[in-house]
Design a protein around this motif. Structure first.
Motif, PDB file in Angstrom:
ATOM      1  N   GLN A 115      24.937  -8.207   9.583  1.00  0.00           N
ATOM      2  CA  GLN A 115      24.004  -7.506  10.465  1.00  0.00           C
ATOM      3  C   GLN A 115      22.586  -7.829  10.024  1.00  0.00           C
ATOM      4  OE1 GLN A 115      24.622  -3.244  11.027  1.00  0.00           O
ATOM      5  NE2 GLN A 115      22.412  -2.913  11.138  1.00  0.00           N
ATOM      6  N   VAL A 116      21.769  -8.302  10.958  1.00  0.00           N
ATOM      7  CA  VAL A 116      20.380  -8.657  10.667  1.00  0.00           C
ATOM      8  C   VAL A 116      19.458  -7.731  11.452  1.00  0.00           C
ATOM      9  CG1 VAL A 116      18.634 -10.473  10.688  1.00  0.00           C
ATOM     10  CG2 VAL A 116      21.039 -11.071  10.295  1.00  0.00           C
ATOM     11  N   ASP A 117      18.649  -6.952  10.739  1.00  0.00           N
ATOM     12  CA  ASP A 117      17.650  -6.077  11.363  1.00  0.00           C
ATOM     13  C   ASP A 117      16.273  -6.723  11.176  1.00  0.00           C
ATOM     14  OD1 ASP A 117      19.701  -4.339  11.898  1.00  0.00           O
ATOM     15  OD2 ASP A 117      19.226  -2.942  10.275  1.00  0.00           O
ATOM     16  N   ILE A 118      15.582  -6.992  12.294  1.00  0.00           N
ATOM     17  CA  ILE A 118      14.308  -7.695  12.228  1.00  0.00           C
ATOM     18  C   ILE A 118      13.145  -6.735  12.480  1.00  0.00           C
ATOM     19  CG2 ILE A 118      14.477  -8.419  14.651  1.00  0.00           C
ATOM     20  CD1 ILE A 118      13.022 -11.012  13.816  1.00  0.00           C
ATOM     21  N   PHE A 119      12.089  -6.899  11.688  1.00  0.00           N
ATOM     22  CA  PHE A 119      10.895  -6.054  11.769  1.00  0.00           C
ATOM     23  C   PHE A 119       9.658  -6.958  11.755  1.00  0.00           C
ATOM     24  CE2 PHE A 119      14.254  -3.746   9.638  1.00  0.00           C
ATOM     25  CZ  PHE A 119      14.241  -2.497  10.238  1.00  0.00           C
ATOM     26  N   PHE A 120       8.514  -6.393  12.171  1.00  0.00           N
ATOM     27  CA  PHE A 120       7.249  -7.133  12.197  1.00  0.00           C
ATOM     28  C   PHE A 120       6.144  -6.278  11.600  1.00  0.00           C
ATOM     29  CE2 PHE A 120       9.879  -8.551  15.707  1.00  0.00           C
ATOM     30  CZ  PHE A 120       9.851  -9.929  15.580  1.00  0.00           C
ATOM     31  N   HIS A 121       5.322  -6.882  10.712  1.00  0.00           N
ATOM     32  CA  HIS A 121       4.221  -6.109  10.125  1.00  0.00           C
ATOM     33  C   HIS A 121       2.871  -6.406  10.787  1.00  0.00           C
ATOM     34  CE1 HIS A 121       2.819  -9.629   7.825  1.00  0.00           C
ATOM     35  NE2 HIS A 121       4.035  -9.800   7.337  1.00  0.00           N
ATOM     36  N   HIS A 122       2.797  -7.473  11.602  1.00  0.00           N
ATOM     37  CA  HIS A 122       1.590  -7.802  12.368  1.00  0.00           C
ATOM     38  C   HIS A 122       0.335  -7.881  11.483  1.00  0.00           C
ATOM     39  CE1 HIS A 122       3.871  -7.449  16.065  1.00  0.00           C
ATOM     40  NE2 HIS A 122       4.318  -6.289  15.667  1.00  0.00           N
ATOM     41  N   PHE A 123       0.514  -8.386  10.258  1.00  0.00           N
ATOM     42  CA  PHE A 123      -0.587  -8.611   9.313  1.00  0.00           C
ATOM     43  C   PHE A 123      -1.289  -7.309   8.909  1.00  0.00           C
ATOM     44  CE2 PHE A 123       0.031 -12.341  11.943  1.00  0.00           C
ATOM     45  CZ  PHE A 123       0.108 -13.352  11.009  1.00  0.00           C
ATOM     46  N   ASN A 124      -0.596  -6.204   9.059  1.00  0.00           N
ATOM     47  CA  ASN A 124      -1.144  -4.889   8.708  1.00  0.00           C
ATOM     48  C   ASN A 124      -0.538  -4.442   7.375  1.00  0.00           C
ATOM     49  OD1 ASN A 124      -1.469  -2.008   8.472  1.00  0.00           O
ATOM     50  ND2 ASN A 124      -2.003  -1.949  10.647  1.00  0.00           N
ATOM     51  N   PRO A 125      -1.349  -4.350   6.300  1.00  0.00           N
ATOM     52  CA  PRO A 125      -0.775  -4.004   4.985  1.00  0.00           C
ATOM     53  C   PRO A 125      -0.125  -2.626   4.949  1.00  0.00           C
ATOM     54  CG  PRO A 125      -3.179  -4.113   4.896  1.00  0.00           C
ATOM     55  CD  PRO A 125      -2.781  -4.650   6.227  1.00  0.00           C
ATOM     56  N   VAL A 152       0.722  -7.879  -2.098  1.00  0.00           N
ATOM     57  CA  VAL A 152       2.106  -7.869  -1.635  1.00  0.00           C
ATOM     58  C   VAL A 152       3.080  -7.629  -2.785  1.00  0.00           C
ATOM     59  CG1 VAL A 152       3.929  -9.370  -0.759  1.00  0.00           C
ATOM     60  CG2 VAL A 152       1.765  -9.226   0.445  1.00  0.00           C
ATOM     61  N   ALA A 153       2.815  -8.250  -3.934  1.00  0.00           N
ATOM     62  CA  ALA A 153       3.738  -8.148  -5.065  1.00  0.00           C
ATOM     63  C   ALA A 153       3.953  -6.699  -5.485  1.00  0.00           C
ATOM     64  CB  ALA A 153       3.219  -8.971  -6.236  1.00  0.00           C
ATOM     65  N   ASN A 154       2.923  -5.870  -5.402  1.00  0.00           N
ATOM     66  CA  ASN A 154       3.063  -4.465  -5.787  1.00  0.00           C
ATOM     67  C   ASN A 154       3.956  -3.696  -4.834  1.00  0.00           C
ATOM     68  OD1 ASN A 154       1.607  -4.335  -8.175  1.00  0.00           O
ATOM     69  ND2 ASN A 154      -0.350  -4.082  -7.116  1.00  0.00           N
ATOM     70  N   PHE A 155       4.001  -4.113  -3.574  1.00  0.00           N
ATOM     71  CA  PHE A 155       4.881  -3.455  -2.616  1.00  0.00           C
ATOM     72  C   PHE A 155       6.320  -3.923  -2.788  1.00  0.00           C
ATOM     73  CE2 PHE A 155       0.924  -3.692   0.287  1.00  0.00           C
ATOM     74  CZ  PHE A 155       0.372  -2.587  -0.350  1.00  0.00           C
ATOM     75  N   VAL A 156       6.478  -5.231  -2.980  1.00  0.00           N
ATOM     76  CA  VAL A 156       7.813  -5.827  -3.041  1.00  0.00           C
ATOM     77  C   VAL A 156       8.536  -5.486  -4.341  1.00  0.00           C
ATOM     78  CG1 VAL A 156       9.070  -8.036  -3.014  1.00  0.00           C
ATOM     79  CG2 VAL A 156       7.124  -7.690  -1.488  1.00  0.00           C
TER      80      VAL A 156
END
Length: 332
Positions: A115-125, A152-156
């Motif tokens: 199952q693949v769930d796709i999302f978009f962040h639209h360059f918004n942190p 990004v690294a701090n979120f991931v």
């Protein structure tokens, strides 16, 4: 407790026996959607297991979307679709034809029971951070397209490190994660070198680089090439009713700017490939025929999707640079 059975000395880890027991109970309808599972403590006591062993089994089922947890109450059956063996969180920056090619290729090669769930962040942190936070613990794999967002690294880092794959762009802070990525700095330099014989007829190279979505490596590579090979160059952030000078060559990452340049040239009665030139970024079928053919620097997006699927299936820890090429047409 009759939904779980544990056996010693059968060569199967006990957390996997918990998973198989619950799958079998669901298959036999001993467990249905909404039913509560035996508590972690009860399973530990009944089979002399550690909490870590039981939690490992329950967490695996949770990541696959089969069960869910209510803090302070326990675990419950969320879905009876036990054929789903992998549940994948796929985070893109935006939807466009290139991402669609990656996505369709990925689905084609990832196989069944996924199952693949796709999302978009639209360059918004803020959106990026929230999607990462809300998904944590609910998937077996996290495929992240960080683009050029800061921090990004701090979120991931809050995601399980062994379950993250970086897609399309990476940076030194993300080097601990496997990745399939483009080397934009290298790609533009190699592409321009390949086309250098044709570039020599132009007086000036102009990169349209808004800098919001575009990878910084593209700009760095362009400047390095022009400096080394002594081309006059300019970097502009936008193209709005700019006069195109005969002898200009435009390098255009964004298709909206590509349309503007072609329209302006038509209004000025300039002939593409003779009076001025264009190199576009990212191959699409339309660029084969628009204005008698647009030259592109492009990675192979379908191959990127295929490699990504193989990385998931093989649990690969590699960092793979996806190949790019210059496709020469009449616009150069």
């Amino acid at each position: 407790m009759n939904v779980i059975s544990i056996h010693n000395n059968i060569g199967l880890p006990k957390y996997k026996q918990i998973i198989l027991s619950i799958e079998k109970a669901i298959e036999e309808e001993k467990l249905v959607k909404g039913d509560r599972l035996p508590s972690v403590n009860k399973v530990c006591l009944a089979f002399s297991l550690s909490r870590d062993t039981v939690l490992l089994g329950y967490d695996e089922l949770k990541k696959r979307g089969i069960i869910y947890a209510i803090p302070g109450k326990g675990y419950y059956v969320k879905s009876v679709e036990i054929t789903i063996k992998q549940k994948i969180f796929l985070l893109f920056d935006e939807l466009n034809s290139f991402k669609e090619d990656i996505y369709n290729s990925f689905l084609q090669h990832i196989g069944k029971n996924v199952q693949v769930d796709i999302f978009f962040h639209h360059f918004n942190p803020q959106v990026f951070q929230k999607l990462i936070h809300d998904s944590n613990g609910n998937y077996t794999k996290y495929i992240i397209m960080p683009t050029n967002l800061n921090d990004v690294a701090n979120f991931v880092k809050n995601l399980p490190v062994g379950e993250v794959i970086i897609l399309d762009q990476t940076n030194p802070e993300l080097k601990i994660y496997p990745a399939i990525y483009q080397n934009h700095q290298k790609d533009i330099v190699e592409g321009l070198i390949k086309g250098k014989a044709r570039l020599n007829k132009y007086k000036k190279l102009i990169l349209i680089f808004p800098g919001f979505r575009e990878p910084l490596g593209m700009k760095i590579g362009f400047e390095a090439f022009c400096t080394e090979y002594h081309f006059e160059y300019e970097i502009i952030t936008e193209f709005t009713n700019r006069e195109i000078i005969s002898g200009d060559l435009y390098i255009i990452p964004n298709d909206r700017d590509l349309v503007r340049v072609i329209e302006n040239a038509r209004n000025q009665n300039l002939k593409l490939g003779a009076d001025f030139g264009i190199i576009s970024y990212n191959e699409t079928p339309l660029k084969k025929i628009v204005a008698n053919g647009i030259t592109t620097i492009s990675t192979h997006f379908e191959m990127m999707g295929k490699i990504l699927a193989n990385m998931v299936l093989k649990n690969s820890k590699e960092q793979i640079e996806n190949k790019s090429s210059l496709i020469i047409r009449n616009s150069l």
